[in-house]
Design a protein around this motif. Structure first.
Motif, mmCIF file in Angstrom:
data_model
loop_
_atom_site.group_PDB
_atom_site.id
_atom_site.type_symbol
_atom_site.label_atom_id
_atom_site.label_comp_id
_atom_site.label_asym_id
_atom_site.label_seq_id
_atom_site.Cartn_x
_atom_site.Cartn_y
_atom_site.Cartn_z
ATOM 1 N N ASN A 69 -25.250 -46.322 12.208
ATOM 2 C CA ASN A 69 -24.785 -45.041 12.733
ATOM 3 C C ASN A 69 -23.392 -45.109 13.335
ATOM 4 O O ASN A 69 -22.608 -44.175 13.194
ATOM 5 C CB ASN A 69 -25.702 -44.596 13.884
ATOM 6 N N ILE B 234 -21.169 -41.909 12.014
ATOM 7 C CA ILE B 234 -21.357 -40.638 12.719
ATOM 8 C C ILE B 234 -20.131 -40.378 13.590
ATOM 9 O O ILE B 234 -19.795 -41.187 14.454
ATOM 10 C CB ILE B 234 -22.637 -40.666 13.578
ATOM 11 N N LEU C 238 -20.068 -41.006 17.408
ATOM 12 C CA LEU C 238 -20.357 -42.343 17.928
ATOM 13 C C LEU C 238 -19.156 -43.269 17.834
ATOM 14 O O LEU C 238 -19.200 -44.412 18.286
ATOM 15 C CB LEU C 238 -21.524 -42.972 17.156
ATOM 16 N N ALA D 46 -28.737 -35.976 18.939
ATOM 17 C CA ALA D 46 -29.041 -36.876 17.821
ATOM 18 C C ALA D 46 -29.984 -36.189 16.839
ATOM 19 O O ALA D 46 -29.817 -36.276 15.618
ATOM 20 C CB ALA D 46 -29.644 -38.181 18.336
ATOM 21 N N LEU E 208 -29.137 -35.247 12.920
ATOM 22 C CA LEU E 208 -29.992 -35.749 11.845
ATOM 23 C C LEU E 208 -30.537 -34.602 11.000
ATOM 24 O O LEU E 208 -30.548 -34.636 9.780
ATOM 25 C CB LEU E 208 -31.150 -36.514 12.488
ATOM 26 N N TYR F 196 -22.680 -34.751 18.138
ATOM 27 C CA TYR F 196 -22.420 -36.010 17.438
ATOM 28 C C TYR F 196 -21.590 -35.815 16.172
ATOM 29 O O TYR F 196 -21.174 -36.774 15.538
ATOM 30 C CB TYR F 196 -23.728 -36.727 17.088
#
Ligand SMILES: Cc1cc2nc3c(=O)[nH]c(=O)nc-3n(C[C@H](O)[C@H](O)[C@H](O)COP(=O)(O)OP(=O)(O)OC[C@H]3O[C@@H](n4cnc5c(N)ncnc54)[C@H](O)[C@@H]3O)c2cc1C
Ligand SMILES: *[C@@H]1O[C@H](CO)[C@@H](O)[C@H](O)[C@H]1NC(C)=O
Ligand SMILES: *[C@@H]1O[C@H](CO)[C@@H](O)[C@H](O)[C@H]1NC(C)=O
Ligand SMILES: *[C@@H]1O[C@H](CO)[C@@H](O)[C@H](O)[C@H]1NC(C)=O
Ligand SMILES: *[C@@H]1O[C@H](CO)[C@@H](O)[C@H](O)[C@H]1NC(C)=O
Ligand SMILES: *[C@@H]1O[C@H](CO)[C@@H](O)[C@H](O)[C@H]1NC(C)=O
Ligand SMILES: *[C@@H]1O[C@H](CO)[C@@H](O)[C@H](O)[C@H]1NC(C)=O
Ligand SMILES: *[C@@H]1O[C@H](CO)[C@@H](O)[C@H](O)[C@H]1NC(C)=O
Ligand SMILES: *[C@@H]1O[C@H](CO)[C@@H](O)[C@H](O)[C@H]1NC(C)=O
Length: 581
Positions: free
Chosen positions: A84, A88, A91, A349, A353, A360
């Motif tokens: 990730n 992402i 992050l 998160a 997703l 994110y």
């Protein structure tokens, strides 16, 4: 002068990319039940470094089935190594680059330190990284997957003609725009910086919501590995060797014949029937050249390296963009919350997703470039004014990067853990005159190169830096609707030029754009390492193709120009011309 550019979020990732090695090397060592040294393998072109330039040139050469291409890359597949954190957007800062200088990830970061800086105090240097791209690239596909996911107050205008024709690299505007980004256009206009919807055609004046190398299908980073390498592995016979570290370029009578490499403790060779292409980046390309006998005679002799080509400027002429800025508390949701509020982070998160959006999904909130205005010029000394025409008339002096977090202190430190929301108006100097260098501390690639960016050592850069810092405060003055309290960092008590300069020197970081250390130029020019076809002077069958080859660092973000260089040299090679002078 038009460079396509821009940015994107300062994310990062890794550099490497290279393929899950080949069957022969697996048999030879990785998964074999003996520890035989892997055999010497033969290719037409051996490319050192699977980064931006290396993968672009490798993939384009491999399109021709008659050309056998191998890439040797010191790293691995970044999504596998770092998951990730590599893909992402939100992050990037906290998990990819780490929050302080002891927090590093060796699978993705070389953790090179700079020499101690007289002009600045930050010594940390993340390098082994990557990329996003943008630009008038033939390699790109630009799209936004789902306009309905963008805030109504964050739509973008752009010029489709500036983009490519369906290449593998995906560029897009992320679905989720940080609220701070939606507030940026107003203060920018108030200080005279207009909206610009066409950075990609080369016009850098103005500001915009940033375009990223993000795949709109999953909102993951689209890197040169994911795009060029993956496509090449499906469609061509390219060989990409990961965890393979180039130790030395091998020569026979001044003709490059291959590369001595190592994996774990084993040393073996990759032989090039036609050429070796060095694409190890702005630090390791000059290092590899030097340990292989190409560089300043005095340095090479000091380390008992026999001199094949005495090129005094190998490792010199290093440019990079330093960055610093001012931060305030704001009354908006920012990514500060992702590290301060576990519940908020968990929901974010899940949102990323499931829906490919949310905090994110956000990187840099807003970017712009500016040519410093004439009123500011009046404050410069005559000596500084006389340096400004060094650059073309449309070349900006500063880049403005607005982030929804604290980003001014080396750009990479975590936000204060105090439950407040923060934003930063960061400024990068893009027309600097200070030049740094890269050299070696031994004849062995295993010892890191000595990197000295030499920031803020030219007096004109110092004056521009102070003016730029004050520019960030002017932008904040037009954001009183969203700020809470006075300037938080460095604080309103930093006011005289001397205090401002001291603060800049203490807090500056890099935008990570090092370039120029194996510069292109004409034969006989003491600063030139390679000719206009990227062929190293004084030897045969060796090219250097990467950010080090740029004799100047564009004011915008370099990824697209690195790609264009690779594209150009690939065309030169495919048109049948060989690497002999
Ligand atoms: C954190 C970060 C953020 C960035 N953000 C942006 C951005 O937003 N937009 C933008 O345009 N640019 C950005 N850049 C800059 C951009 O990534 C670089 O300019 C570009 O990748 C340079 O390409 P390159 O091919 O010269 O080097 P690299 O892409 O660094 O590739 C060099 C490769 O060589 C490998 N290597 C080195 N030595 C050896 C060896 N001895 N043997 C084998 N392999 C070796 C390295 O592991 C690496 O994979 C960013 C850079 C960083 C570090
Ligand atoms: C844009 O919309 C978002 C979410 O609705 C909001 O947080 C932000 O403040 C808005 N921006 C402006 C300039 O009104
Ligand atoms: C290198 O030079 C030697 C001596 O001149 C010669 O015998 C040899 O064939 C040369 N090798 C190559 C690859 O040109
Ligand atoms: C270089 O070689 C000389 C003579 O063999 C030796 O004395 C010296 O230590 C060597 N220098 C380095 C840096 O290895
Ligand atoms: C990272 O990946 C895992 C699945 O491997 C997922 O459950 C998690 O939510 C992801 N983290 C973020 C911040 O998206
Ligand atoms: C996105 O995902 C979250 C978490 O699964 C969910 O609660 C939310 O309703 C979704 N939002 C949209 C707009 O689909
Ligand atoms: C700077 O240059 C201007 C115009 O050439 C001149 O009038 C002025 O005296 C100079 N200032 C200094 C301090 O030298
Ligand atoms: C920046 O970081 C350094 C090192 O952690 C710290 O000493 C310094 O106080 C920080 N400066 C600011 C303005 O936060
Ligand atoms: C500014 O104020 C901060 C916090 O009160 C203090 O730590 C710092 O030393 C002051 N700096 C200067 C230059 O006065």
């Amino acid at each position: 002068m038009h460079f396509s550019t821009h940015i994107i979020w300062i994310l990062s990732a890794i550099p490497l990319h290279a393929a899950l090695s080949t069957r022969e090397s697996q048999r030879g060592h990785l998964f074999g039940n003996s520890f035989r040294v892997p055999g010497n393998a033969f290719y037409d072109y051996v490319i050192v470094g699977g980064g931006t330039a290396g993968l672009a040139i490798a993939a384009r050469l491999a399109e021709d089935p008659s050309i056998a291409v191998a890439v040797v890359e010191a790293g691995g597949f970044y999504e596998i190594d770092n998951g990730n954190g590599s893909v992402i957007p939100g992050l990037a800062v906290s998990q990819y680059t780490g929050t302080d200088r002891t927090d590093t990830q060796p699978l993705i970061n070389w953790n090179f330190l700079t020499t101690s800086q007289n002009g600045a105090t930050i010594e940390r240097w993340n390098t082994r990284e990557e990329k996003r791209l943008e630009g008038a690239l033939r390699a790109t596909t630009c799209s936004i997957s789902d306009y309905s996911k963008r805030r109504r107050n964050a739509t973008v205008a752009y010029n489709p003609a500036a983009f490519g024709r369906g290449g593998p690299l995906r560029v897009s505007w992320v679905n989720w725009v940080a609220p701070v980004g939606t507030w940026a256009s107003k203060p920018m206009a108030a200080v005279g910086i207009r909206d610009n919807s066409d950075f990609n055609s080369g016009d850098l004046a103005g500001g915009a919501l940033p375009l990223s190398t993000i795949n709109p299908v999953n909102e993951h980073r689209s890197s040169f590995q994911i795009s060029f390498l993956n496509e090449a592995m499906q469609k061509t016979d390219i060989k990409a060797y990961t965890q393979v570290f180039a130790q030395r370029i091998l020569f026979e009578n001044k003709t490059a014949t291959g590369v001595l490499v190592s994996t774990a403790r084993m040393k073996y060779m990759r032989t090039a029937r036609k050429e070796v292409i060095c694409s190890a980046g702005a630090f390791q390309s000059p290092q590899l050249l030097m340990v292989s006998g190409i560089g300043p005679r005095e340095t090479l002799e000091h380390y008992n390296i026999s001199v094949l080509s005495d090129l005094p400027a190998v490792g010199q002429n290093m440019w990079d963009h330093p960055i610093f800025g001012t931060s305030c508390r704001v009354n908006l949701q920012t990514s500060s919350r992702l590290i301060n509020d576990p519940q908020y982070a968990a929901e974010a998160a899940a949102d990323f997703l499931k829906n490919g959006t949310g905090p994110y999904d956000s990187g840099t909130a807003y970017i712009g470039w500016e040519k410093i205005i004439p009123e500011v010029h009046k404050k410069f000394t005559n000596a500084t004014l006389s340096t400004l025409p060094t650059f073309p008339p449309d070349w900006p002096e500063i880049e403005i990067i607005i982030q929804d977090r604290v980003g001014s202190n080396n750009s990479r430190r975590g936000d204060p853990r105090d439950s407040h929301d923060y934003a930063t108006v960061a400024i990068a100097l893009v027309s600097q005159l200070s030049r740094g260098s890269v050299t070696i501390s031994s004849a062995d690639m295993d010892n890191p190169p000595v990197v000295n960016p030499n920031w803020l050592t030219h007096p004109a850069d110092v004056e521009v830096a102070v003016a730029a810092f004050r520019r960030s405060r002017e932008i904040w003055q037009h954001l009183s609707d969203i700020t809470i309290g006075p300037e938080y960092l460095p604080g309103t008590n930093i006011s005289t030029d001397a205090e401002v300069l001291h603060t800049i020197r203490q807090t500056l970081g890099t935008v990570y754009y090092a370039a120029g250390t194996c510069a292109m130029g004409k034969a006989g020019d003491l600063n030139a390492i390679v000719d206009s076809r990227a062929r190293a002077f004084g030897v045969n069958s060796l090219r250097v193709v990467d950010a080090s080859t740029s004799s100047l660092l564009p004011a915008g973000h370099p990824q697209s120009t690195v790609d264009m260089l690779a594209d150009n040299i690939a065309d030169d090679i495919k048109s049948g011309r060989q690497g002999k002078h």
